[in-house]
Design a protein around this motif. Structure first.
Motif, PDB file in Angstrom:
ATOM      1  N   GLU A   1       0.807  -1.228   0.000  1.00 52.07           N
ATOM      2  CA  GLU A   1       0.000   0.000   0.000  1.00 52.07           C
ATOM      3  C   GLU A   1       0.837   1.273   0.000  1.00 52.07           C
ATOM      4  O   GLU A   1       0.284   2.368  -0.120  1.00 52.07           O
ATOM      5  CB  GLU A   1      -0.910   0.026   1.229  1.00 52.07           C
ATOM      6  CG  GLU A   1      -1.987  -1.041   1.240  1.00 52.07           C
ATOM      7  CD  GLU A   1      -2.826  -0.936   2.496  1.00 52.07           C
ATOM      8  OE1 GLU A   1      -4.017  -0.657   2.394  1.00 52.07           O
ATOM      9  OE2 GLU A   1      -2.259  -1.131   3.599  1.00 52.07           O
ATOM     10  N   ASN A   2       2.142   1.156   0.187  1.00 52.04           N
ATOM     11  CA  ASN A   2       2.988   2.348   0.288  1.00 52.04           C
ATOM     12  C   ASN A   2       3.010   3.118  -1.027  1.00 52.04           C
ATOM     13  O   ASN A   2       3.097   2.533  -2.106  1.00 52.04           O
ATOM     14  CB  ASN A   2       4.421   1.970   0.663  1.00 52.04           C
ATOM     15  CG  ASN A   2       4.539   1.526   2.111  1.00 52.04           C
ATOM     16  OD1 ASN A   2       3.616   1.734   2.899  1.00 52.04           O
ATOM     17  ND2 ASN A   2       5.659   0.917   2.463  1.00 52.04           N
ATOM     18  N   GLY A   3       2.946   4.428  -0.915  1.00 51.05           N
ATOM     19  CA  GLY A   3       3.081   5.306  -2.072  1.00 51.05           C
ATOM     20  C   GLY A   3       4.386   6.060  -2.010  1.00 51.05           C
ATOM     21  O   GLY A   3       5.047   6.131  -0.973  1.00 51.05           O
ATOM     22  N   GLY A   4       4.771   6.641  -3.128  1.00 50.78           N
ATOM     23  CA  GLY A   4       5.981   7.462  -3.154  1.00 50.78           C
ATOM     24  C   GLY A   4       7.275   6.686  -3.140  1.00 50.78           C
ATOM     25  O   GLY A   4       8.344   7.269  -2.911  1.00 50.78           O
ATOM     26  N   GLN A   5       7.230   5.367  -3.377  1.00 52.09           N
ATOM     27  CA  GLN A   5       8.431   4.546  -3.422  1.00 52.09           C
ATOM     28  C   GLN A   5       8.665   4.060  -4.850  1.00 52.09           C
ATOM     29  O   GLN A   5       7.720   3.947  -5.638  1.00 52.09           O
ATOM     30  CB  GLN A   5       8.277   3.336  -2.485  1.00 52.09           C
ATOM     31  CG  GLN A   5       8.048   3.670  -1.025  1.00 52.09           C
ATOM     32  CD  GLN A   5       9.284   4.247  -0.365  1.00 52.09           C
ATOM     33  OE1 GLN A   5      10.405   4.022  -0.819  1.00 52.09           O
ATOM     34  NE2 GLN A   5       9.082   5.005   0.698  1.00 52.09           N
ATOM     35  N   PRO A   6       9.914   3.760  -5.200  1.00 51.41           N
ATOM     36  CA  PRO A   6      10.163   3.229  -6.556  1.00 51.41           C
ATOM     37  C   PRO A   6       9.389   1.946  -6.838  1.00 51.41           C
ATOM     38  O   PRO A   6       9.104   1.634  -8.003  1.00 51.41           O
ATOM     39  CB  PRO A   6      11.682   2.971  -6.555  1.00 51.41           C
ATOM     40  CG  PRO A   6      12.220   3.877  -5.497  1.00 51.41           C
ATOM     41  CD  PRO A   6      11.162   3.965  -4.449  1.00 51.41           C
ATOM     42  N   THR A   7       9.055   1.214  -5.782  1.00 51.58           N
ATOM     43  CA  THR A   7       8.348  -0.057  -5.943  1.00 51.58           C
ATOM     44  C   THR A   7       6.834   0.076  -5.802  1.00 51.58           C
ATOM     45  O   THR A   7       6.127  -0.936  -5.824  1.00 51.58           O
ATOM     46  CB  THR A   7       8.854  -1.063  -4.895  1.00 51.58           C
ATOM     47  OG1 THR A   7       8.689  -0.497  -3.579  1.00 51.58           O
ATOM     48  CG2 THR A   7      10.316  -1.390  -5.106  1.00 51.58           C
ATOM     49  N   SER A   8       6.330   1.291  -5.645  1.00 55.42           N
ATOM     50  CA  SER A   8       4.892   1.476  -5.421  1.00 55.42           C
ATOM     51  C   SER A   8       4.078   1.075  -6.655  1.00 55.42           C
ATOM     52  O   SER A   8       4.478   1.308  -7.789  1.00 55.42           O
ATOM     53  CB  SER A   8       4.588   2.942  -5.082  1.00 55.42           C
ATOM     54  OG  SER A   8       5.221   3.327  -3.881  1.00 55.42           O
ATOM     55  N   PHE A   9       2.925   0.477  -6.399  1.00 55.02           N
ATOM     56  CA  PHE A   9       1.999   0.163  -7.477  1.00 55.02           C
ATOM     57  C   PHE A   9       1.354   1.451  -8.000  1.00 55.02           C
ATOM     58  O   PHE A   9       1.151   2.407  -7.236  1.00 55.02           O
ATOM     59  CB  PHE A   9       0.890  -0.765  -6.989  1.00 55.02           C
ATOM     60  CG  PHE A   9       1.325  -2.186  -6.760  1.00 55.02           C
ATOM     61  CD1 PHE A   9       1.558  -3.047  -7.824  1.00 55.02           C
ATOM     62  CD2 PHE A   9       1.508  -2.674  -5.473  1.00 55.02           C
ATOM     63  CE1 PHE A   9       1.954  -4.356  -7.626  1.00 55.02           C
ATOM     64  CE2 PHE A   9       1.908  -3.983  -5.248  1.00 55.02           C
ATOM     65  CZ  PHE A   9       2.138  -4.824  -6.325  1.00 55.02           C
ATOM     66  N   ARG A  10       1.002   1.447  -9.265  1.00 52.61           N
ATOM     67  CA  ARG A  10       0.185   2.542  -9.776  1.00 52.61           C
ATOM     68  C   ARG A  10      -1.186   2.471  -9.111  1.00 52.61           C
ATOM     69  O   ARG A  10      -1.640   1.392  -8.715  1.00 52.61           O
ATOM     70  CB  ARG A  10       0.040   2.438 -11.296  1.00 52.61           C
ATOM     71  CG  ARG A  10       1.337   2.595 -12.073  1.00 52.61           C
ATOM     72  CD  ARG A  10       1.046   2.828 -13.552  1.00 52.61           C
ATOM     73  NE  ARG A  10       0.209   1.778 -14.100  1.00 52.61           N
ATOM     74  CZ  ARG A  10       0.666   0.644 -14.600  1.00 52.61           C
ATOM     75  NH1 ARG A  10       1.978   0.402 -14.615  1.00 52.61           N
ATOM     76  NH2 ARG A  10      -0.152  -0.268 -15.099  1.00 52.61           N
ATOM     77  N   PRO A  11      -1.882   3.588  -8.970  1.00 55.33           N
ATOM     78  CA  PRO A  11      -3.176   3.586  -8.269  1.00 55.33           C
ATOM     79  C   PRO A  11      -4.151   2.539  -8.792  1.00 55.33           C
ATOM     80  O   PRO A  11      -4.834   1.871  -8.018  1.00 55.33           O
ATOM     81  CB  PRO A  11      -3.693   5.004  -8.497  1.00 55.33           C
ATOM     82  CG  PRO A  11      -2.458   5.833  -8.649  1.00 55.33           C
ATOM     83  CD  PRO A  11      -1.480   4.963  -9.375  1.00 55.33           C
ATOM     84  N   SER A  12      -4.226   2.377 -10.112  1.00 52.31           N
ATOM     85  CA  SER A  12      -5.178   1.415 -10.667  1.00 52.31           C
ATOM     86  C   SER A  12      -4.797  -0.016 -10.313  1.00 52.31           C
ATOM     87  O   SER A  12      -5.653  -0.837  -9.963  1.00 52.31           O
ATOM     88  CB  SER A  12      -5.246   1.568 -12.189  1.00 52.31           C
ATOM     89  OG  SER A  12      -3.963   1.372 -12.770  1.00 52.31           O
TER      90      SER A  12
END
Length: 443
Positions: free
Chosen positions: A425-436
């Motif tokens: 669920e983490n945002g702002g990381q290189p490994t973050s999922f796109r919102p969709s």
């Protein structure tokens, strides 16, 4: 072994054998006076400082699907095909299965050499894959899921020419996210309960009402939409000794038999647990995967309480023909002592609960008559081992565990979520999922 041929304990620094009473109602008939027990390997303390003994965790501490991919780069390479992002697999009865164990491989396997011409054990990211068929089934499900997702990603991204490495890593990231989401959105709410009122947290009036709404209190419910902002690099996600050695050893949930069930809910056969330890030969039966899966999905687990199946307390890892095995409850208690865990009462204090002053207090915290039962075994309430004390707690409303185990599990899962930079669920990381894609993982 930590017991000699005369059933006497062996004096060795790595041994901590369990002495069995002469009048034990089960082991006495088998003339057993000593139970084998090897201490966990010691590990360097933080900063290599002197102090009490620490144990080594040979597995990964975060939920990263290491049971699928292994806990090292070398192990991961052994499991990969290096084609289209897929994991190695075998074929059993015309269906996809885990790769078969090679000769002289290190996996735990008790299938005899003569039988290995027809049956072999399996290989996965975790060496315990063959310990019992429930684990073997879960490993196989996750293998199939990885290869299914990898094939779909290849199809969707064919025009982008994703190579094997990209397909593998993207698939791994999705599988880990699925496991994280199921653990926190489906499993933990059953263990800890989503809703616990202050007035009904426990039946003992001495409890501190600071543990309401456990999932909310520890901030471990997944968000229904969007990114989480809870990541904290200062939080250590390592495994708590009290979690691994006591609170998460929920062995009373285990059934003594596994059912092979057809699609109409008819039980075709029941397999006793002690007959399948480290010997997954039943997986080679026709339609075995579907039959066992139907049984796992249909039959309920046992309750989390002080009652354990005799398959675990008398026949754990039983050698064929011996008539007896080890006692998992005794091993759990001894493991806590090996790790130097404080007693149950010490954790009541740590969790903000009023400590037990006498054995009479146990009747309120654990149920009528428990104080008298514990007084026959322990000299003082402070001596009660964490594992057995937690197993006797009255559960929180709509939860499996009581307040002390809920406290330990909640804190561990908070650290595992908040301290994991790769949490799905983490945002702002290189490994973050796109919102969709994140929202798809939450469904």
């Amino acid at each position: 072994m930590c017991c000699d041929e005369r059933q006497q304990p062996i004096d060795h620094h790595a041994c901590f054998p369990i002495i069995i009473a002469e009048d034990d109602r089960f082991y006495a008939r088998h003339r057993q006076r000593c139970m084998h027990f090897v201490r966990n390997s010691p590990a360097p303390r933080s900063g290599c400082s002197l102090g009490h003994r620490e144990q080594m965790n040979t597995l990964t501490h975060t939920i990263d699907a290491s049971m699928v991919y292994g806990n090292s780069l070398e192990r991961s390479k052994e499991l990969r095909t290096f084609r289209d992002g897929r994991l190695k697999a075998s074929t059993v009865n015309q269906v996809e299965w885990l790769p078969l164990e090679r000769k002289n491989h290190s996996e735990d396997c008790s299938i005899s050499e003569a039988e290995q011409r027809k049956f072999k054990c399996f290989v996965a990211g975790d060496v315990r894959v063959n310990e019992q068929l429930g684990l073997t089934m879960m490993h196989n499900l996750l293998l199939r899921e990885h290869n299914r997702i990898a094939a779909k990603l290849k199809e969707l991204n064919n025009n982008r020419r994703w190579n094997d490495e990209v397909l593998f890593q993207e698939t791994r990231r999705i599988v880990a996210a699925i496991i994280q989401h199921i653990t926190y959105s489906e499993w933990l709410p059953i263990v800890l309960s989503r809703k616990v009122s202050q007035k009904s947290i426990t039946k003992t009036p001495k409890s501190n009402p600071q543990l309401p709404q456990v999932m909310k209190a520890f901030n471990i419910l997944p968000k229904s939409f969007g990114y989480s902002k809870s990541y904290n690099p200062r939080v250590n996600p390592n495994i708590l000794n009290s979690f691994a050695t006591a609170a998460y050893r929920m062995h009373s949930l285990i059934q003594g038999t596994l059912a092979m069930m057809d699609e109409n809910g008819n039980v075709q056969q029941r397999v006793r647990l002690h007959d399948i330890f480290f010997a997954p030969k039943d997986m080679y039966r026709p339609n075995a995967f579907d039959l066992f899966l139907n049984g796992f999905a249909t039959e309920p687990a046992q309750s989390f309480d002080r009652f354990f199946s005799e398959e675990l307390t008398n026949h754990l890892f039983q050698v064929p023909g011996s008539g007896f095995g080890m006692d998992l409850v005794a091993l759990n208690i001894q493991r806590g002592r090996d790790h130097g865990l404080p007693g149950y009462n010490a954790f009541r204090r740590l969790c903000g609960l009023s400590p037990l002053r006498s054995f009479r207090d146990l009747d309120e915290a654990m149920g009528e008559g428990e104080g008298q039962a514990f007084a026959r075994v322990y000299k003082h309430v402070d001596d009660i081992d964490l594992f057995i004390g937690g197993a006797h707690e009255l559960p929180l409303p709509e939860a499996l565990v009581g307040p002390v185990f809920a406290c330990i599990i909640g804190e561990q899962k908070r650290r595992g979520k908040v301290g994991d930079r790769f949490w799905y669920e983490n945002g702002g990381q290189p490994t973050s999922f796109r919102p969709s894609k994140l929202q798809i993982n939450k469904k």
